[in-house]
Design a protein around this motif. Structure first.
Motif, PDB file in Angstrom:
ATOM      1  N   VAL A 144       0.834  -1.202   0.000  1.00 37.64           N
ATOM      2  CA  VAL A 144       0.000   0.000   0.000  1.00 37.64           C
ATOM      3  C   VAL A 144       0.867   1.250   0.000  1.00 37.64           C
ATOM      4  O   VAL A 144       0.636   2.197  -0.773  1.00 37.64           O
TER       5      VAL A 144
ATOM      6  N   TYR B 111      -5.628   7.337  -2.220  1.00 43.25           N
ATOM      7  CA  TYR B 111      -5.814   6.196  -1.325  1.00 43.25           C
ATOM      8  C   TYR B 111      -6.466   4.987  -1.988  1.00 43.25           C
ATOM      9  O   TYR B 111      -6.812   4.021  -1.309  1.00 43.25           O
ATOM     10  N   TYR B 112      -6.616   5.009  -3.298  1.00 46.07           N
ATOM     11  CA  TYR B 112      -7.194   3.855  -3.976  1.00 46.07           C
ATOM     12  C   TYR B 112      -6.385   2.578  -3.766  1.00 46.07           C
ATOM     13  O   TYR B 112      -6.983   1.484  -3.711  1.00 46.07           O
TER      14      TYR B 112
ATOM     15  N   VAL C  16      -5.258   1.493  -1.081  1.00 47.39           N
ATOM     16  CA  VAL C  16      -5.781   0.889   0.146  1.00 47.39           C
ATOM     17  C   VAL C  16      -6.996   0.031  -0.185  1.00 47.39           C
ATOM     18  O   VAL C  16      -7.126  -1.112   0.281  1.00 47.39           O
TER      19      VAL C  16
ATOM     20  N   ILE D 244     -13.739   5.766   0.994  1.00 46.26           N
ATOM     21  CA  ILE D 244     -12.543   6.530   1.388  1.00 46.26           C
ATOM     22  C   ILE D 244     -12.659   7.977   0.934  1.00 46.26           C
ATOM     23  O   ILE D 244     -12.427   8.917   1.715  1.00 46.26           O
TER      24      ILE D 244
ATOM     25  N   GLY E   2      -7.220  11.394   5.084  1.00 45.20           N
ATOM     26  CA  GLY E   2      -7.145  10.183   4.281  1.00 45.20           C
ATOM     27  C   GLY E   2      -6.777   8.965   5.093  1.00 45.20           C
ATOM     28  O   GLY E   2      -7.242   7.840   4.813  1.00 45.20           O
TER      29      GLY E   2
ATOM     30  N   SER F  76      -8.930   5.628   5.374  1.00 43.89           N
ATOM     31  CA  SER F  76      -8.306   4.365   4.983  1.00 43.89           C
ATOM     32  C   SER F  76      -8.440   3.311   6.075  1.00 43.89           C
ATOM     33  O   SER F  76      -8.686   2.133   5.788  1.00 43.89           O
TER      34      SER F  76
ATOM     35  N   PHE G 196     -10.350  -0.214   5.345  1.00 51.29           N
ATOM     36  CA  PHE G 196      -9.616  -1.477   5.416  1.00 51.29           C
ATOM     37  C   PHE G 196     -10.201  -2.391   6.492  1.00 51.29           C
ATOM     38  O   PHE G 196     -10.425  -3.582   6.256  1.00 51.29           O
TER      39      PHE G 196
ATOM     40  N   SER H 156      -1.149   6.099   4.757  1.00 47.47           N
ATOM     41  CA  SER H 156      -1.897   4.906   4.351  1.00 47.47           C
ATOM     42  C   SER H 156      -1.343   3.668   5.033  1.00 47.47           C
ATOM     43  O   SER H 156      -2.095   2.793   5.489  1.00 47.47           O
TER      44      SER H 156
END
Length: 512
Positions: free
Chosen positions: A99, A134-135, A137, A159, A183, A187, A191, A237
């Motif tokens: 990540v 943050y994609y 993640v 997110i 972020g 995240s 997750f 992240s």
């Protein structure tokens, strides 16, 4: 577009950390409401844009992504984990390291999506910055949890929604805290939820991120910026995934952290006992999501310079001889708003020495754009967004030290536009550029508020330029840019396809 749909309010006098946990479980699994096609379509475009940026950074050997990727490839998954892949490699790695590597690549060029935290209709206008970093993640969480593309899109949207809405109500920069913290909170929620976390566990993950991992803007101080600026989202992240993992393993973090008097929210914005400083309202269905107020960058530049770039493009269109006759420019006066004036126009930015400083230097960005416009004019092309697009080579060491740059910067004056400009931010990016020219006289395109790429600018025109940017960034980095574009269509992908989404070859890149 008119944004409509259902929302969920988390009032200031409630446990909003718990509310975020319950919202995430409902949004992903327990009660998922239909999301508008326009929302998912926009989300796919932001993700594709981020992948183009990441692939380019890795292919060109950018330092921070290379270091973090090498570290990830050397770290196998923990026991019982499926692991995650880095861009350009099929090797399974420790999830949080993958990540970090992928988010660092996405962010390195500072060219992917941006938000300014603004919802005038609801009176939430804190204007905190943020980016669509943050994609990775969401992709890693989907792979670890065995989820398909439709669920992965919901994770991405979750997110963006959490960090986007937090940016509307709490301005981290006012307290010297880096914007990536929003972020990180988002995240951790996504997750932990993807891996089946309970509301208690998700709340613990949020509490750990807020209590233990607050990044300060020290990474942005000084005359020349470093890898730490570009990798800030990546490192946040990473710790968000770590916090989620620990919470899922049974570690109990601080509860009700938004109302905690010693956490960053009430500590910096004191309020009555039993309250946080803000209400938080989140999209549930339809198109009622913050992503519709997020912006695209049409090249490599700090987004607050977009108004000045649009001014130049407008001036080139109105005065076709301008681009060919830069020597005739006597002065360039730029008026801009706060906080842009303090961030991209401080005196140190007139002499950038690193790429990270150059892409946050309004004088450099404008000088390089003027030179690209001249080159376009000499080749018979129009000086427009396409021909003036700033790309990685424009921030190479040779480019930064180019002898034409200082001469143009010397002609520039950047001034604070005052309250009239400040009041138009964060709704817009208010900027004006006035040029005094030997042959053309004093010329100006007037006040620009919504430059191309802004959420309120021409959507189709923005999409066309963003597509061109993707093609230019990945050209030479992958064998078939069109095939990569197709591969990145996430909706309806199987869990196996999601687990290998980023495991495509990148030329000149260690496959692990």
């Amino acid at each position: 577009m008119t944004v409509t749909g259902e929302t969920r309010l988390l009032p200031a006098d409630t446990n909003q950390a718990r509310g975020l946990a319950e919202h995430a479980i409902d949004f992903l699994f327990r009660d998922p409401r239909p999301v508008g096609r326009a929302t998912f379509g926009l989300l796919e475009r932001f993700h594709l844009d981020s992948v183009g940026c990441g692939v380019s950074a890795i292919a060109q050997g950018a330092n921070a992504p290379t270091v973090l990727r090498r570290e990830a490839l050397a770290t196998p998954p923990m026991a019982g984990s499926r692991g995650a892949v880095c861009f350009g490699s099929p090797r399974r790695c420790l999830v949080e390291r993958a990540v970090a590597a992928n988010a660092s690549a996405v962010r390195e060029w500072d060219s992917n999506g941006t938000n300014f935290g603004y919802d005038a209709a609801k009176g939430r206008t804190a204007g905190e910055f943020g980016h669509n970093d943050y994609y990775p993640v969401a992709v890693a969480a989907a792979g670890e949890a065995g989820l398909g593309g439709d669920a992965a899109l919901r994770l991405m949207l979750l997110i963006d929604e959490i960090r986007g809405r937090l940016a509307e109500v709490f301005a981290l920069r006012k307290y010297a805290i880096d914007h990536v913290h929003h972020g990180a909170v988002a995240s951790a929620v996504a997750f932990a939820t993807a891996l089946g976390g309970s509301a208690d566990q998700i709340e613990s993950a949020i509490g750990m991120v807020v209590a233990h991992y607050v990044p300060f803007r020290a990474i942005r101080a000084g005359h020349q910026l470093s890898d730490s600026k570009g990798a800030s989202a990546a490192l946040s992240s990473e710790v968000a995934v770590m916090a989620a993992r620990r919470a899922l393993a049974g570690f109990v973090g601080p509860q009700d952290v938004f109302r905690n008097p010693l956490a960053i929210y009430r500590r910096n914005e004191p309020c009555a006992e039993g309250r946080s400083p803000f209400d938080l309202e989140l999209g549930v269905g339809g198109d009622a999501f913050a992503i519709h107020s997020m912006h695209f960058k049409l090249g490599l530049y700090e987004h607050q310079s977009a108004g000045a770039l649009q001014s130049l493009v407008d001036l080139f269109a109105a005065h076709p001889t301008l681009a060919a006759d830069l020597d005739g420019i006597r002065t360039i006066t730029v008026r801009i708003y706060e906080p842009a004036y303090s961030i991209i126009a401080d005196p140190a930015k007139r002499t950038p020495q690193t790429r990270q400083s150059a892409d946050h230097s309004l004088p450099y960005i404008l000088a390089k754009t003027l030179l690209k416009a001249r080159a376009a004019s000499r080749s018979g092309a129009a000086a427009d967004w396409e021909s003036c697009m700033l790309l990685p080579d424009d921030y190479s060491e040779a480019a930064i030290r180019g002898t034409d740059i200082p001469a143009l910067i010397e002609k520039m004056s950047i001034v604070h536009g005052g309250r009239d400009y400040d009041d138009r931010y964060p709704e817009g990016i208010p900027t004006s550029v006035e040029i005094e020219h030997v042959a053309l006289g004093r010329i100006s395109a007037g006040l620009v508020t919504y430059p191309l790429g802004h959420a309120r600018a021409d959507v189709a025109r923005t999409a066309a330029v963003v597509d061109l940017k993707f093609d230019r960034l990945v050209a030479g980095a992958v064998a078939d840019p069109r095939a990569l574009r197709e591969r990145m269509r996430i909706g309806s992908k199987t869990p196996a396809e999601m687990a290998e989404l980023y495991a495509f070859p990148i030329h000149g890149c260690d496959p692990g």
